[in-house]
Write an enzyme that holds these catalytic residues in place. Sequence first.
Site, short mmCIF file in Angstrom:
data_model
loop_
_atom_site.label_atom_id
_atom_site.label_comp_id
_atom_site.label_asym_id
_atom_site.label_seq_id
_atom_site.Cartn_x
_atom_site.Cartn_y
_atom_site.Cartn_z
N LYS A 8 0.83 -1.20 0.00
CA LYS A 8 0.00 0.00 0.00
C LYS A 8 0.87 1.26 0.00
CE LYS A 8 -3.76 -0.37 2.27
NZ LYS A 8 -4.48 -0.70 3.47
N ARG A 78 -3.20 2.89 8.35
CA ARG A 78 -3.56 1.70 7.55
C ARG A 78 -2.41 0.71 7.52
NH1 ARG A 78 -7.67 3.15 3.59
NH2 ARG A 78 -8.27 5.29 3.98
N GLY A 87 -8.13 -7.44 4.08
CA GLY A 87 -9.05 -7.53 5.21
C GLY A 87 -8.49 -8.26 6.41
N MET A 89 -5.73 -7.49 8.28
CA MET A 89 -5.15 -6.67 9.37
C MET A 89 -6.03 -5.46 9.59
SD MET A 89 -1.09 -6.98 8.80
CE MET A 89 -1.11 -6.58 7.07
N ARG A 345 -3.40 -1.31 -6.12
CA ARG A 345 -2.54 -2.49 -5.98
C ARG A 345 -2.88 -3.46 -7.11
NH1 ARG A 345 -5.66 -4.69 -0.58
NH2 ARG A 345 -7.69 -4.82 -1.54
N HIS A 463 -15.25 -8.51 1.16
CA HIS A 463 -14.17 -9.36 1.65
C HIS A 463 -14.28 -10.80 1.13
CE1 HIS A 463 -12.75 -12.26 4.62
NE2 HIS A 463 -11.64 -11.57 4.47
N SER A 774 16.27 -41.27 -10.69
CA SER A 774 14.99 -40.60 -10.44
C SER A 774 14.85 -40.50 -8.93
CB SER A 774 13.84 -41.38 -11.05
OG SER A 774 12.63 -40.71 -10.75
N CYS A 841 10.35 -38.32 -9.10
CA CYS A 841 9.03 -38.91 -9.29
C CYS A 841 8.25 -39.00 -7.97
CB CYS A 841 9.12 -40.26 -9.97
SG CYS A 841 10.07 -41.46 -9.04
N TYR A 861 13.99 -33.54 -15.70
CA TYR A 861 12.53 -33.57 -15.75
C TYR A 861 11.94 -33.77 -14.36
CZ TYR A 861 12.84 -38.64 -15.25
OH TYR A 861 13.10 -39.89 -14.76
C1 PEP Z 1 9.15 -42.13 -3.72
O1 PEP Z 1 9.53 -42.76 -2.74
O2 PEP Z 1 9.26 -40.89 -3.82
C2 PEP Z 1 8.50 -42.82 -4.84
C3 PEP Z 1 8.15 -42.17 -5.93
O3 PEP Z 1 8.22 -44.13 -4.69
P1 PEP Z 1 6.96 -44.66 -3.88
O4 PEP Z 1 6.09 -43.49 -3.58
O5 PEP Z 1 6.32 -45.67 -4.74
O6 PEP Z 1 7.60 -45.24 -2.66
#
Ligand code: PEP
Length: 891
Positions: A8, A78, A87, A89, A345, A463, A774, A841, A861
């Site tokens: 602000k 303010r 809203g 604070m 803002r 709000h 991975s 993963c 990735y």
């Molecule tokens: C992990 O452990 O992050 C994984 C992808 O394998 P899982 O969740 O199957 O143990």
Amino acid sequence: MKNLLGGKGANLAEMCKLGMPVPAGFTITTDTCVEFYKNNLQFPAELKKEVDEALLKAEAVMNMKFGDKEAPLLISCRSGARSSMPGMMETVLNIGLCADTIPGLIKKTGNPRFVYDAYRRLIMMYSDVVMEKSEGVEPEEGKGIRVQLDKMLHEVKVKKGYKSDTDLSEEDLKNLCDAFKGRVVEVLGKPFPDNAYEQLWGGISAVFKSWNGKRAISYRRIENIPDEWGTAVTVQAMVFGNMGDNSATGVAFSRNPATGENKFYGEWLVNAQGEDVVAGIRTPNPLNESTKNDQNKHLVSLETGMPVVYKELDNIQKGLEKHFRDMQDIEFTIQDGKLWMLQCRTGKRTGLAALNMAMDMLHENLIDEKTAVMRVAPVQLDELLHPILDPKSEQKASLVARGLPAGPGGAVGKIALTSEKAMEYNKLHIKNILVREETNPEDVEGMRAANGILTARGGMTSHAALVARGWGKCCIVGCEGIKINIAKGEVVIDGKTYKEGDVISLNGSKGWVYENAIKMIDATENPRFQEFMKIVDNHRTMGVRTNADTPEDAQNAINFGAQGIGLFRIEHMFYGKNSEAPLAKLRNMILANNTEERIIALNELEPYIREAAKGTLKVMDGKPLTFRLMDPPLHEFVPQTEEKQRELAKEKGMAFEEIKHRIDALHEVNPMMGLRGVRLGIVYPEITETQFRALFEATAELLKEGFHPQLEIMVPLTISVKELKHQKVICDKVHQEVEKKFGVKVDYLYGTMIEIPRATLVADEIAEVAEFFSFGTNDLTQMTFGFSRDDVNAIVNTYVSEKIIPADPFNTLDQHGVGQLVNLGIQLGRTSRPKLKVGVCGEHGGDPASIEFFYKAGMNYVSCSPFRVPVARLAAAQAAIKNAKCDCGCC
Ligand code: PEP
Ligand code: MG
């Protein structure tokens, strides 16, 4: 500047520089707030002198003096944090009115009614914010000073037969002020301060303290705003929208915040102060003719009512949008025909509006591609893919009320009349709609817990509307057809009574309320979304794969833009749809008495694995697919209750005792650290041999059929390169046999998961054999923290609320700890294999904050569930843009 002055304060300074009409004032920095907390709620010594000097400058500009008897300046205090917390604070207005200054102001304005109206507002606000809340007084429900004073005001209106606050006369207001002061002493045990400076310092202190108010804290938790930031306080000359019919106040957006439509959009109220618009006490008028809706079409627009001021405001909003190159949320006041800008803002917006605005502004050449990509928060994409009411079912449903469409999408759920109820339903995973009389920042947690929000009062800038929109939550406000009776636990809609717990449906994009449940569907393909995602991909360098183990999920993920599968959990074929037959074979294998029996069972299992692999490889044709060898402990696949074990015994024609004995033998005290992952393949090499054969044969068959399978085989839970070598011997043998049998060359990559801390420490050795890594950050988090990922919730919740850890480490990667292991693993791995392909993963692969970390760590990735793929694509593009090196060659 924002970090120091808050959003602000910084933007007010910017508007001043642009020559816009801003009331004079100054901002006390967020650093001062941090000091204030460090000093045990004491102001730093030099602050008083600095405030006095700054006040002198503001007085000179406004040609009035704070606390003066002749020309008294009134001011506001303010709040304003680095990032907007609408809203959450406190603000105190009309500071400086007291016995000394009131007569002078009456003389100066010639408007005693206005002065007493301002005074009663000051008493109400100050006693609530400064004397009660900031002092930590916690009154019983309905006994707070604000509620009591509101009641007194209401009683006078009823007694006199007034409809609106504006009907109150000078005499009424004067008497009310006296009565209010009496009630303040009675309830709070001390008098309302009759000294301008005492009020000023009380106001500054209360704003600082509101940083640690309950609502602000909950909001920060939800929005991940650090507690350490603190708030700034802007002290600013008051201008008044409640000086009569030539005065007004309003809130506006340079574009529609719900849809993104490029139309100046907002609400205003004649003879009112800003709080009246935001609190939803009166239904506000529309700003202009082209944005009128069903609810306000009969009300006069600013464009028609005050055309000259409207033109000036319109020019200012255009100028602001050009300057900030983004949609602006503006607060303004018209005092006696003169326009004043109180705030601007960057406006909060729905996901749909964010997308539309980003694309429009890009096409208008207001912003470039990178900025457009940065304009949509990854979580907002979720919202775009969010479900809506099925239009066909909606047509047949009975519409019971209409309100303002404040937050998009649809919601179906049980009526919850209080925030507590909404939270209770949420805990039980019961879909619910929070139905409230008006918008109240205290409801923030209930609003979060609700699937949809419906309020009887309030406008599009109230709000509830702001907060819901920020979260992309379905929300309808200003639905005047509903009457709520909390005491009876019911709500009357269009003359019909509904009990708390009855189901209703909301169309937040139209503002329509229906009785009963209406079917929900996913929002259909939006061409704008596709166009945006194309641009996103232009700026993304890191790949996005998906975790999927069926052809359907794989196809779904491809539709969402997945470039491959980063994790196909082979064991998933033994759960869910069509799993009975392969599960029966697997159980035979698990319950086998010796290696020969086990091999017979595995030979029967192999075709099922082959078919499952082949189906998904086919869908992913030409894209990489990482199969992870079976990972879970075997006991997970056999029944644990006596009843089920007896059934299994019967099915297998075995004695119950024998079955029980074999299952009991699988028991482990710590199965997550037991016989699972690669250890299964080391103890029972025939288990991995079968999987290798199934995967190679599936690939070979597809190659012969003209497909282009890209096979990747991943070994789970590795701790040593010797494990990988051990399994590779089997893999090589089977590979050769399959190539010979099919007469085709089967290319593949052999890699490993990195999910145990030891693996990160010896990653250089592991990478000598592994062609890719991975990171399994689920297990890596589990093993690093020593938190069981399956039952740690209670501990994590307490640890987060006690601030021992900043967030649930299973949702957002613990960069401080686990992150170090990830970095180390990548670094070491690439010392022995510089081109080592690295991905993630674990669940963190779909979390935007973690994705930025993975990008910076140099991953190739991320892999996440199909629905998170667009979110991950956007987060990855944003990470690339944010962390881009300049072209100077120096960094
Ligand atoms: C992990 O452990 O992050 C994984 C992808 O394998 P899982 O969740 O199957 O143990
Ligand atoms: Mg794992």
